[in-house]
Design a protein around this motif. Structure first.
Motif, PDB file in Angstrom:
ATOM      1  N   ALA A  87      -4.423  -1.951  -4.850  1.00 27.04           N
ATOM      2  CA  ALA A  87      -3.909  -1.133  -5.950  1.00 27.04           C
ATOM      3  C   ALA A  87      -4.786   0.096  -6.184  1.00 27.04           C
ATOM      4  CB  ALA A  87      -3.825  -1.984  -7.219  1.00 27.04           C
ATOM      5  N   ALA A  88      -6.103  -0.088  -6.098  1.00 23.97           N
ATOM      6  CA  ALA A  88      -7.010   1.046  -6.286  1.00 23.97           C
ATOM      7  C   ALA A  88      -6.862   2.067  -5.159  1.00 23.97           C
ATOM      8  CB  ALA A  88      -8.451   0.549  -6.361  1.00 23.97           C
ATOM      9  N   LEU A  89      -6.712   1.575  -3.931  1.00 24.02           N
ATOM     10  CA  LEU A  89      -6.533   2.489  -2.805  1.00 24.02           C
ATOM     11  C   LEU A  89      -5.196   3.214  -2.912  1.00 24.02           C
ATOM     12  CD1 LEU A  89      -7.270   3.705  -0.089  1.00 24.02           C
ATOM     13  CD2 LEU A  89      -6.465   1.588   1.010  1.00 24.02           C
ATOM     14  N   ARG A  90      -4.156   2.497  -3.267  1.00 29.99           N
ATOM     15  CA  ARG A  90      -2.837   3.134  -3.403  1.00 29.99           C
ATOM     16  C   ARG A  90      -2.875   4.258  -4.437  1.00 29.99           C
ATOM     17  NH1 ARG A  90       2.616  -0.371  -4.533  1.00 29.99           N
ATOM     18  NH2 ARG A  90       1.888  -0.413  -6.687  1.00 29.99           N
ATOM     19  N   LYS A  91      -3.575   4.016  -5.523  1.00 26.64           N
ATOM     20  CA  LYS A  91      -3.687   5.048  -6.564  1.00 26.64           C
ATOM     21  C   LYS A  91      -4.394   6.281  -6.034  1.00 26.64           C
ATOM     22  CE  LYS A  91      -5.505   5.777 -11.237  1.00 26.64           C
ATOM     23  NZ  LYS A  91      -6.272   5.154 -12.361  1.00 26.64           N
ATOM     24  N   ASP A  92      -5.472   6.081  -5.245  1.00 24.46           N
ATOM     25  CA  ASP A  92      -6.220   7.214  -4.698  1.00 24.46           C
ATOM     26  C   ASP A  92      -5.424   7.974  -3.646  1.00 24.46           C
ATOM     27  OD1 ASP A  92      -8.522   7.540  -6.099  1.00 24.46           O
ATOM     28  OD2 ASP A  92      -9.873   6.887  -4.508  1.00 24.46           O
ATOM     29  N   LEU A  93      -4.595   7.265  -2.889  1.00 16.93           N
ATOM     30  CA  LEU A  93      -3.827   7.921  -1.834  1.00 16.93           C
ATOM     31  C   LEU A  93      -2.797   8.900  -2.391  1.00 16.93           C
ATOM     32  CD1 LEU A  93      -3.187   5.024   0.738  1.00 16.93           C
ATOM     33  CD2 LEU A  93      -4.841   6.908   0.903  1.00 16.93           C
ATOM     34  N   VAL A  94      -2.381   8.684  -3.621  1.00 22.54           N
ATOM     35  CA  VAL A  94      -1.367   9.557  -4.218  1.00 22.54           C
ATOM     36  C   VAL A  94      -1.845  10.999  -4.260  1.00 22.54           C
ATOM     37  CG1 VAL A  94      -0.118  10.071  -6.350  1.00 22.54           C
ATOM     38  CG2 VAL A  94      -0.302   7.710  -5.563  1.00 22.54           C
ATOM     39  N   GLU A  95      -3.147  11.208  -4.524  1.00 26.41           N
ATOM     40  CA  GLU A  95      -3.678  12.564  -4.643  1.00 26.41           C
ATOM     41  C   GLU A  95      -4.638  12.915  -3.508  1.00 26.41           C
ATOM     42  OE1 GLU A  95      -5.384  12.903  -8.496  1.00 26.41           O
ATOM     43  OE2 GLU A  95      -3.470  12.701  -9.544  1.00 26.41           O
ATOM     44  N   ALA A  96      -4.687  12.103  -2.461  1.00 28.14           N
ATOM     45  CA  ALA A  96      -5.638  12.331  -1.375  1.00 28.14           C
ATOM     46  C   ALA A  96      -5.292  13.595  -0.595  1.00 28.14           C
ATOM     47  CB  ALA A  96      -5.654  11.128  -0.437  1.00 28.14           C
ATOM     48  N   GLN A  97      -6.327  14.267  -0.106  1.00 29.79           N
ATOM     49  CA  GLN A  97      -6.155  15.432   0.754  1.00 29.79           C
ATOM     50  C   GLN A  97      -6.462  15.101   2.218  1.00 29.79           C
ATOM     51  OE1 GLN A  97      -5.004  18.479  -0.464  1.00 29.79           O
ATOM     52  NE2 GLN A  97      -4.695  17.196  -2.280  1.00 29.79           N
ATOM     53  N   ARG A  98      -7.405  14.199   2.425  1.00 29.82           N
ATOM     54  CA  ARG A  98      -7.800  13.840   3.782  1.00 29.82           C
ATOM     55  C   ARG A  98      -8.368  12.426   3.769  1.00 29.82           C
ATOM     56  NH1 ARG A  98      -6.888  15.897   9.002  1.00 29.82           N
ATOM     57  NH2 ARG A  98      -7.856  14.262  10.262  1.00 29.82           N
ATOM     58  N   VAL A  99      -7.842  11.546   4.629  1.00 33.33           N
ATOM     59  CA  VAL A  99      -8.244  10.144   4.665  1.00 33.33           C
ATOM     60  C   VAL A  99      -8.971   9.859   5.966  1.00 33.33           C
ATOM     61  CG1 VAL A  99      -7.446   7.740   4.613  1.00 33.33           C
ATOM     62  CG2 VAL A  99      -6.247   9.497   3.261  1.00 33.33           C
ATOM     63  N   VAL A 100     -10.092   9.150   5.876  1.00 34.82           N
ATOM     64  CA  VAL A 100     -10.765   8.632   7.064  1.00 34.82           C
ATOM     65  C   VAL A 100     -10.815   7.113   6.962  1.00 34.82           C
ATOM     66  CG1 VAL A 100     -12.909   8.484   8.382  1.00 34.82           C
ATOM     67  CG2 VAL A 100     -12.146  10.701   7.496  1.00 34.82           C
TER      68      VAL A 100
ATOM     69  N   LEU B  22       0.820  -1.214   0.000  1.00 31.24           N
ATOM     70  CA  LEU B  22       0.000   0.000   0.000  1.00 31.24           C
ATOM     71  C   LEU B  22       0.853   1.262   0.000  1.00 31.24           C
ATOM     72  CD1 LEU B  22      -2.876   1.107   0.054  1.00 31.24           C
ATOM     73  CD2 LEU B  22      -2.797   1.023   2.549  1.00 31.24           C
ATOM     74  N   CYS B  23       1.984   1.232   0.685  1.00 30.00           N
ATOM     75  CA  CYS B  23       2.809   2.437   0.738  1.00 30.00           C
ATOM     76  C   CYS B  23       3.767   2.539  -0.448  1.00 30.00           C
ATOM     77  CB  CYS B  23       3.587   2.498   2.054  1.00 30.00           C
ATOM     78  SG  CYS B  23       4.966   1.348   2.167  1.00 30.00           S
ATOM     79  N   GLY B  24       3.803   1.497  -1.300  1.00 32.41           N
ATOM     80  CA  GLY B  24       4.624   1.555  -2.498  1.00 32.41           C
ATOM     81  C   GLY B  24       6.008   0.959  -2.367  1.00 32.41           C
ATOM     82  N   ASP B  25       6.346   0.397  -1.200  1.00 30.51           N
ATOM     83  CA  ASP B  25       7.657  -0.224  -1.032  1.00 30.51           C
ATOM     84  C   ASP B  25       7.773  -1.520  -1.826  1.00 30.51           C
ATOM     85  OD1 ASP B  25       8.388   1.812   0.625  1.00 30.51           O
ATOM     86  OD2 ASP B  25       8.138   0.689   2.488  1.00 30.51           O
ATOM     87  N   TRP B  26       6.650  -2.223  -1.999  1.00 36.37           N
ATOM     88  CA  TRP B  26       6.636  -3.468  -2.760  1.00 36.37           C
ATOM     89  C   TRP B  26       5.801  -3.282  -4.017  1.00 36.37           C
ATOM     90  CZ3 TRP B  26       5.864  -8.546   0.498  1.00 36.37           C
ATOM     91  CH2 TRP B  26       6.865  -8.638   1.467  1.00 36.37           C
TER      92      TRP B  26
ATOM     93  N   LEU C 259       2.728   7.900   4.544  1.00 29.41           N
ATOM     94  CA  LEU C 259       2.740   8.623   3.273  1.00 29.41           C
ATOM     95  C   LEU C 259       2.568  10.126   3.462  1.00 29.41           C
ATOM     96  CD1 LEU C 259       0.570   6.136   1.169  1.00 29.41           C
ATOM     97  CD2 LEU C 259       3.049   6.478   1.022  1.00 29.41           C
ATOM     98  N   GLY C 260       2.433  10.560   4.714  1.00 28.65           N
ATOM     99  CA  GLY C 260       2.333  11.985   5.013  1.00 28.65           C
ATOM    100  C   GLY C 260       0.939  12.563   4.922  1.00 28.65           C
ATOM    101  N   LEU C 261      -0.078  11.719   4.894  1.00 26.91           N
ATOM    102  CA  LEU C 261      -1.444  12.199   4.713  1.00 26.91           C
ATOM    103  C   LEU C 261      -2.123  12.482   6.049  1.00 26.91           C
ATOM    104  CD1 LEU C 261      -2.500   9.640   1.979  1.00 26.91           C
ATOM    105  CD2 LEU C 261      -2.029  12.067   1.636  1.00 26.91           C
ATOM    106  N   PRO C 262      -2.994  13.489   6.107  1.00 23.89           N
ATOM    107  CA  PRO C 262      -3.844  13.674   7.288  1.00 23.89           C
ATOM    108  C   PRO C 262      -4.813  12.499   7.388  1.00 23.89           C
ATOM    109  CG  PRO C 262      -3.815  15.638   5.899  1.00 23.89           C
ATOM    110  CD  PRO C 262      -3.208  14.540   5.100  1.00 23.89           C
ATOM    111  N   VAL C 263      -4.867  11.854   8.550  1.00 21.88           N
ATOM    112  CA  VAL C 263      -5.665  10.634   8.710  1.00 21.88           C
ATOM    113  C   VAL C 263      -6.500  10.726   9.981  1.00 21.88           C
ATOM    114  CG1 VAL C 263      -5.610   8.125   8.983  1.00 21.88           C
ATOM    115  CG2 VAL C 263      -3.875   9.256   7.573  1.00 21.88           C
ATOM    116  N   THR C 264      -7.763  10.327   9.860  1.00 18.55           N
ATOM    117  CA  THR C 264      -8.641  10.168  11.017  1.00 18.55           C
ATOM    118  C   THR C 264      -9.118   8.722  11.057  1.00 18.55           C
ATOM    119  OG1 THR C 264      -9.413  12.454  10.854  1.00 18.55           O
ATOM    120  CG2 THR C 264     -10.754  10.932  12.154  1.00 18.55           C
ATOM    121  N   MET C 265      -9.064   8.117  12.246  1.00 14.57           N
ATOM    122  CA  MET C 265      -9.609   6.779  12.435  1.00 14.57           C
ATOM    123  C   MET C 265     -10.892   6.897  13.247  1.00 14.57           C
ATOM    124  SD  MET C 265      -8.135   3.448  14.515  1.00 14.57           S
ATOM    125  CE  MET C 265      -6.461   3.723  13.941  1.00 14.57           C
ATOM    126  N   ALA C 266     -11.971   6.316  12.726  1.00 15.43           N
ATOM    127  CA  ALA C 266     -13.264   6.344  13.405  1.00 15.43           C
ATOM    128  C   ALA C 266     -13.713   4.918  13.693  1.00 15.43           C
ATOM    129  CB  ALA C 266     -14.311   7.053  12.545  1.00 15.43           C
TER     130      ALA C 266
END
Length: 372
Positions: free
Chosen positions: A124-137, A44-48, A155-162
């Motif tokens: 793969a779909a989530l990884r693609k979306d995270l590249v341009e994400a502004q805020r993740v929940v 998911l983070c692109g290392d693999w 990945l440096g994204l603002p993240v909220t866990m609910a």
């Protein structure tokens, strides 16, 4: 039926034990067998890349001399005859059900930016979306939700866990360890909105825009990952005559009926004083080895010591046995400010061992479970 870890391991074990008859493996996905734990972390983070998630190299897969039928899941079972989505009808002396899990989803329409994570395509779909994400929940405060939140923060994204629990993994590991996980995530910049149920989503022009909470708040997001657990993939077994109850119910030898076995996330079998179903990579492998042995007449009951691990940020948590939120927890070695091993006791008996950044010590303390 099932071409992931449990299905593949069954084939490998049969071949190692000298079984040379034809084997057919049905897979719902088009991908050859791959490992799932890296999907929420290294992949998911692109290392693999995708190739590194593969379980055996192509040459080793070919050496098994099994017929892998991919992208054609089983849709019905009658005795030991399987029908697939494309209309294939396959009969066998023995069938193994290893169809795994289907992730839970929130009710409502499909939206852009809304994800679950179970398959390689999901990741793969989530990884693609995270590249341009502004805020993740991340909706979910279990193991998978915690891992996805940690990866998104990496990945440096603002993240909220609910999630509905007071602290992450509270129902599984109890309030003490859950509190430490909450502190870990907060220290790494994850915003926690726990203890309140998620009631729905908001969207703008078909793209997710927020997560609605039961207290009336809306958490803004352009990427939402739902990690609210999963259910055994057993709907295709309706009418099969097998006992289906939170999985395929088996006997102590992983046998669901004459010539029918189950292994991995989908299997449920007698363990100690109850029926047990485990959702982790270790169990998928160990149970498949037992199934292969029993197919070949070894009469081997499946009596594992359950084990799982999770990596979140720089912390590795390893769990042996069956801890629970209502168990008495004591620190057996180390301290909670650094690294430690905890014992979970019920009725004075050690039922679980948890290690926090202490892999060697945790393996040593596992012997307490063996002795019990």
């Amino acid at each position: 039926m099932g071409a992931s870890a449990a299905g593949l391991t069954t084939v490998e074990a049969l071949r190692r034990k000298g079984f040379r008859e034809p084997i057919t493996v049905l897979g719902a996905e088009w991908h050859p067998p791959y490992d799932r734990p890296p999907l929420s972390k290294q992949f998911l983070c692109g290392d693999w890349d995708e190739a590194r998630t593969r379980l055996p190299p192509e040459a080793m897969l070919s050496a098994l001399e099994a017929d892998f039928v991919l992208g054609d899941p089983a849709v019905a079972l009658d005795g030991r005859t399987v029908r697939t989505a494309s209309g294939r009808v396959l009969s066998a002396d023995t069938v193994v059900i290893a169809t795994g899990l289907t992730p839970r989803r929130l009710p409502g329409p499909e939206l852009e930016g809304l994800h679950v994570l179970r398959t390689l395509d999901d990741a793969a779909a989530l990884r693609k979306d995270l590249v341009e994400a502004q805020r993740v929940v991340v909706v979910g405060d279990g193991v998978l939700g915690c891992e996805i939140a940690a990866t998104a923060r990496k990945l440096g994204l603002p993240v909220t866990m609910a999630g509905p629990q007071a602290v992450p993994l509270e129902g599984q590991l109890g309030p003490m360890v859950g509190g430490l996980l909450a502190e870990l995530h907060r220290s790494e910049g994850v915003e926690l909105r726990l203890g309140t149920a998620v009631t729905g989503l908001t969207d703008v022009d078909g793209r997710v825009s927020g997560v609605q909470l039961a207290d009336g708040d809306v958490l803004p997001a352009d990427v939402v990952v739902v990690a609210l657990g999963a259910v055994p993939t057993t709907d295709w077994l309706e009418g099969s005559g097998l006992r289906i109850d939170n999985g395929v119910v088996c006997d102590a030898y992983c046998r669901a009926a004459d010539g029918v076995y189950a292994a991995g996330d989908v299997a449920r079998w007698p363990h100690e004083d109850s029926l047990l179903r485990l959702e982790n990579r270790t169990n998928a492998t160990e149970q498949a080895l037992c199934v292969a042995a029993n197919i070949l007449g070894e009469t081997q009951p499946y009596r594992p010591i359950p084990y799982f691990w999770t990596d979140q940020f720089s912390t590795k948590i390893q769990v042996h046995g069956r801890p629970s939120a209502d168990a008495d927890v004591t620190i057996a070695e180390g301290n909670v400010a650094d690294r430690f091993v905890a014992h979970y006791r019920r009725d004075g008996r050690i039922v679980g061992v948890l290690g926090w950044n202490a892999p060697k010590q945790t393996r040593q303390h596992r012997e307490h479970l063996v002795q019990a």
